[in-house]
Design a protein around this motif. Sequence first.
Motif, PDB file in Angstrom:
ATOM      1  N   THR A 201     -52.171  17.912  62.070  1.00 18.91           N
ATOM      2  CA  THR A 201     -51.765  17.575  60.710  1.00 18.91           C
ATOM      3  C   THR A 201     -52.591  18.382  59.725  1.00 18.91           C
ATOM      4  O   THR A 201     -53.796  18.581  59.906  1.00 18.91           O
ATOM      5  CB  THR A 201     -51.961  16.074  60.428  1.00 18.91           C
ATOM      6  OG1 THR A 201     -53.288  15.689  60.797  1.00 18.91           O
ATOM      7  CG2 THR A 201     -50.965  15.235  61.200  1.00 18.91           C
ATOM      8  N   LEU A 202     -51.927  18.863  58.672  1.00 13.55           N
ATOM      9  CA  LEU A 202     -52.591  19.641  57.635  1.00 13.55           C
ATOM     10  C   LEU A 202     -52.207  19.092  56.277  1.00 13.55           C
ATOM     11  O   LEU A 202     -51.053  18.705  56.046  1.00 13.55           O
ATOM     12  CB  LEU A 202     -52.176  21.113  57.706  1.00 13.55           C
ATOM     13  CG  LEU A 202     -52.635  21.921  58.919  1.00 13.55           C
ATOM     14  CD1 LEU A 202     -52.017  23.312  58.875  1.00 13.55           C
ATOM     15  CD2 LEU A 202     -54.152  22.021  58.966  1.00 13.55           C
ATOM     16  N   PHE A 203     -53.176  19.077  55.359  1.00  9.41           N
ATOM     17  CA  PHE A 203     -52.872  18.723  53.981  1.00  9.41           C
ATOM     18  C   PHE A 203     -52.517  20.004  53.233  1.00  9.41           C
ATOM     19  O   PHE A 203     -53.296  20.956  53.192  1.00  9.41           O
ATOM     20  CB  PHE A 203     -54.064  18.041  53.308  1.00  9.41           C
ATOM     21  CG  PHE A 203     -53.764  17.630  51.887  1.00  9.41           C
ATOM     22  CD1 PHE A 203     -53.084  16.445  51.627  1.00  9.41           C
ATOM     23  CD2 PHE A 203     -54.127  18.439  50.824  1.00  9.41           C
ATOM     24  CE1 PHE A 203     -52.779  16.079  50.327  1.00  9.41           C
ATOM     25  CE2 PHE A 203     -53.831  18.072  49.521  1.00  9.41           C
ATOM     26  CZ  PHE A 203     -53.152  16.884  49.275  1.00  9.41           C
ATOM     27  N   VAL A 204     -51.325  20.027  52.658  1.00 13.32           N
ATOM     28  CA  VAL A 204     -50.833  21.192  51.929  1.00 13.32           C
ATOM     29  C   VAL A 204     -50.968  20.921  50.430  1.00 13.32           C
ATOM     30  O   VAL A 204     -50.288  20.037  49.893  1.00 13.32           O
ATOM     31  CB  VAL A 204     -49.362  21.487  52.293  1.00 13.32           C
ATOM     32  CG1 VAL A 204     -48.847  22.691  51.512  1.00 13.32           C
ATOM     33  CG2 VAL A 204     -49.239  21.731  53.798  1.00 13.32           C
ATOM     34  N   PRO A 205     -51.852  21.651  49.726  1.00 15.66           N
ATOM     35  CA  PRO A 205     -52.042  21.411  48.294  1.00 15.66           C
ATOM     36  C   PRO A 205     -50.808  21.782  47.469  1.00 15.66           C
ATOM     37  O   PRO A 205     -49.927  22.526  47.923  1.00 15.66           O
ATOM     38  CB  PRO A 205     -53.224  22.327  47.935  1.00 15.66           C
ATOM     39  CG  PRO A 205     -53.879  22.644  49.235  1.00 15.66           C
ATOM     40  CD  PRO A 205     -52.773  22.656  50.250  1.00 15.66           C
ATOM     41  N   GLU A 206     -50.763  21.274  46.265  1.00 11.86           N
ATOM     42  CA  GLU A 206     -49.672  21.562  45.335  1.00 11.86           C
ATOM     43  C   GLU A 206     -49.857  22.947  44.721  1.00 11.86           C
ATOM     44  O   GLU A 206     -50.984  23.385  44.471  1.00 11.86           O
ATOM     45  CB  GLU A 206     -49.654  20.507  44.223  1.00 11.86           C
ATOM     46  CG  GLU A 206     -48.483  20.632  43.266  1.00 11.86           C
ATOM     47  CD  GLU A 206     -47.152  20.330  43.941  1.00 11.86           C
ATOM     48  OE1 GLU A 206     -46.606  21.265  44.571  1.00 11.86           O
ATOM     49  OE2 GLU A 206     -46.676  19.202  43.830  1.00 11.86           O
ATOM     50  N   SER A 207     -48.752  23.649  44.498  1.00 13.46           N
ATOM     51  CA  SER A 207     -48.785  24.905  43.749  1.00 13.46           C
ATOM     52  C   SER A 207     -48.754  24.611  42.258  1.00 13.46           C
ATOM     53  O   SER A 207     -48.442  23.500  41.832  1.00 13.46           O
ATOM     54  CB  SER A 207     -47.582  25.780  44.123  1.00 13.46           C
ATOM     55  OG  SER A 207     -47.674  26.227  45.451  1.00 13.46           O
ATOM     56  N   SER A 208     -49.045  25.623  41.468  1.00 12.98           N
ATOM     57  CA  SER A 208     -49.012  25.462  40.018  1.00 12.98           C
ATOM     58  C   SER A 208     -47.603  25.121  39.547  1.00 12.98           C
ATOM     59  O   SER A 208     -46.608  25.630  40.074  1.00 12.98           O
ATOM     60  CB  SER A 208     -49.474  26.761  39.349  1.00 12.98           C
ATOM     61  OG  SER A 208     -49.244  26.709  37.957  1.00 12.98           O
ATOM     62  N   TRP A 209     -47.531  24.241  38.556  1.00 17.43           N
ATOM     63  CA  TRP A 209     -46.250  23.903  37.940  1.00 17.43           C
ATOM     64  C   TRP A 209     -46.092  24.591  36.579  1.00 17.43           C
ATOM     65  O   TRP A 209     -45.265  24.182  35.770  1.00 17.43           O
ATOM     66  CB  TRP A 209     -46.102  22.388  37.798  1.00 17.43           C
ATOM     67  CG  TRP A 209     -45.642  21.742  39.064  1.00 17.43           C
ATOM     68  CD1 TRP A 209     -46.398  21.210  40.048  1.00 17.43           C
ATOM     69  CD2 TRP A 209     -44.281  21.588  39.492  1.00 17.43           C
ATOM     70  NE1 TRP A 209     -45.621  20.725  41.069  1.00 17.43           N
ATOM     71  CE2 TRP A 209     -44.306  20.935  40.755  1.00 17.43           C
ATOM     72  CE3 TRP A 209     -43.041  21.928  38.939  1.00 17.43           C
ATOM     73  CZ2 TRP A 209     -43.150  20.619  41.460  1.00 17.43           C
ATOM     74  CZ3 TRP A 209     -41.888  21.613  39.648  1.00 17.43           C
ATOM     75  CH2 TRP A 209     -41.945  20.970  40.888  1.00 17.43           C
ATOM     76  N   GLU A 210     -46.862  25.658  36.345  1.00 15.87           N
ATOM     77  CA  GLU A 210     -46.664  26.440  35.132  1.00 15.87           C
ATOM     78  C   GLU A 210     -45.320  27.168  35.218  1.00 15.87           C
ATOM     79  O   GLU A 210     -44.891  27.588  36.297  1.00 15.87           O
ATOM     80  CB  GLU A 210     -47.787  27.458  34.950  1.00 15.87           C
ATOM     81  CG  GLU A 210     -49.134  26.850  34.622  1.00 15.87           C
ATOM     82  CD  GLU A 210     -50.186  27.893  34.344  1.00 15.87           C
ATOM     83  OE1 GLU A 210     -49.813  29.091  34.240  1.00 15.87           O
ATOM     84  OE2 GLU A 210     -51.366  27.539  34.232  1.00 15.87           O
ATOM     85  N   LEU A 211     -44.685  27.324  34.069  1.00 16.51           N
ATOM     86  CA  LEU A 211     -43.408  28.031  34.016  1.00 16.51           C
ATOM     87  C   LEU A 211     -43.578  29.432  34.594  1.00 16.51           C
ATOM     88  O   LEU A 211     -44.518  30.150  34.262  1.00 16.51           O
ATOM     89  CB  LEU A 211     -42.935  28.110  32.566  1.00 16.51           C
ATOM     90  CG  LEU A 211     -41.484  28.542  32.327  1.00 16.51           C
ATOM     91  CD1 LEU A 211     -40.528  27.483  32.834  1.00 16.51           C
ATOM     92  CD2 LEU A 211     -41.258  28.790  30.835  1.00 16.51           C
ATOM     93  N   SER A 212     -42.681  29.829  35.505  1.00 20.08           N
ATOM     94  CA  SER A 212     -42.771  31.162  36.111  1.00 20.08           C
ATOM     95  C   SER A 212     -42.592  32.239  35.047  1.00 20.08           C
ATOM     96  O   SER A 212     -41.791  32.083  34.115  1.00 20.08           O
ATOM     97  CB  SER A 212     -41.720  31.327  37.208  1.00 20.08           C
ATOM     98  OG  SER A 212     -42.000  30.469  38.298  1.00 20.08           O
ATOM     99  N   PRO A 213     -43.325  33.339  35.184  1.00 20.75           N
ATOM    100  CA  PRO A 213     -43.278  34.382  34.146  1.00 20.75           C
ATOM    101  C   PRO A 213     -41.994  35.197  34.178  1.00 20.75           C
ATOM    102  O   PRO A 213     -41.246  35.193  35.165  1.00 20.75           O
ATOM    103  CB  PRO A 213     -44.486  35.250  34.495  1.00 20.75           C
ATOM    104  CG  PRO A 213     -44.630  35.093  35.976  1.00 20.75           C
ATOM    105  CD  PRO A 213     -44.250  33.673  36.274  1.00 20.75           C
ATOM    106  N   LEU A 214     -41.765  35.918  33.096  1.00 20.65           N
ATOM    107  CA  LEU A 214     -40.671  36.873  33.005  1.00 20.65           C
ATOM    108  C   LEU A 214     -41.200  38.271  33.338  1.00 20.65           C
ATOM    109  O   LEU A 214     -42.359  38.587  33.057  1.00 20.65           O
ATOM    110  CB  LEU A 214     -40.073  36.878  31.599  1.00 20.65           C
ATOM    111  CG  LEU A 214     -39.402  35.577  31.138  1.00 20.65           C
ATOM    112  CD1 LEU A 214     -39.075  35.645  29.650  1.00 20.65           C
ATOM    113  CD2 LEU A 214     -38.136  35.300  31.950  1.00 20.65           C
TER     114      LEU A 214
END
Length: 322
Positions: A201-214
Amino acid sequence: MTDRQKPHWAKEMESSPFIKSRFTKEMQQQVLRKANVEKKAGAARHRRSRAPKTAAAVLIVAALGAAGLWLSGDGTSLLPSWPPDVVSSNKPAGERTQYYENGKLLFSVFPDPELKAGRPYGYLFSFQAPFEELRGKSLAIYAEHVHSGYKVTAAAPAAITEPSSGYQGLERFGVANLGLPLSGLWRYTVELDGKRYGDVTLFVPESSWELSPLFKSGSVELRGTAQNIGFIDPGFRAGAPQKAMWHVWGRDDELKGSFSVKAVKQGEERIIDVLSPLTLGGSVNGADRTAPSMVTLPEQGRWRLLPYIGDRMLDSIVVDVK
C-alpha cells in the motif's frame, strides 16, 4: 530469445520506469541503493524470524488491532502482521512498501519519489523469489483506491520469460507511466497466474489544484502542459456542452489507441467520463495529433480533466466551471 519474442514489459525493464524530467539519475541511484539495503535487511529479519517477539512489539500490534488502525474500509489488513518492525514511524498511516508471508519477504515496491495523483509516474517492484519459481507464470498488478474502491490496471498480465537485466531474479520489474486519478491510500495487488501473490500500500499525495497554465502552440493558445497535452479552452459552464480541440504530442507508438477524457471535481472522489473513446486525427498547430470534441462538466467548481490514450493517463488539466 529475439526482441520480437520478448513481452512488452521486458524492454521497459531494460531502462528506467521513471519519467526522466522528474526522476534524475541521482534519484534512481538512491532508490536502487535503498532496494539493496531493504534486501539485506529482509534477509536479516528472516534469519531472526524464529526469535520470540518482544513484549513492546506485541503491545504495539495489539493496540493497532484494538483501535482498528490496521484495517481498511472493507476490513482487510493495511499493515503487516509480521514482522512488526516493517512499519516505519515516518510513513503515512497504512502505508506498507513490503509484503511478507510467514516472516519471509516476497517483494517490495519503490515508487517515483515525486509520486502524486493526476500525473503518470514509474514504479520499481523487487521480487525476492528465485527466478525458477516465477519463470513462465503470468504476472499482473492491479491498483485500488482504498477509500473509494476505484480500480486501475497497473501492469496487464504478461508472461515472465527472463530475469531483470543484470540480475539473477525479477528484482527490477518496472511499471512505467502509471497515472492514478485520486489522492489517498492505494493498494497494489500482485497476481501470478490470476491468483493473489501479495499486496503493498502506498499513500499518493494530492497534486496542485491551481488552474493549469496557457501556452502558445502554432497560432493558438492552449491550456495544459506544453509538448504533452493541451486544448483550446472554450470556458466551461455547468451542464453546457463545450467545444474542445485537443492537441497531443508524442511518438507514433505512444499515440496508438483511442483517446478519452475522465474528470474529477476538487474535494470529491467521483470520477466521471466526459469524453468517450475516439480516434486521434492528424497534426495541427504544431501538435503531433489532434481531436475535436464536445465536453460537458455537470457542476460548478474546479475540475481536473484526465486525458487518456488507451489505459494510459497523459497528464491532468485543471479548469474552472462557472
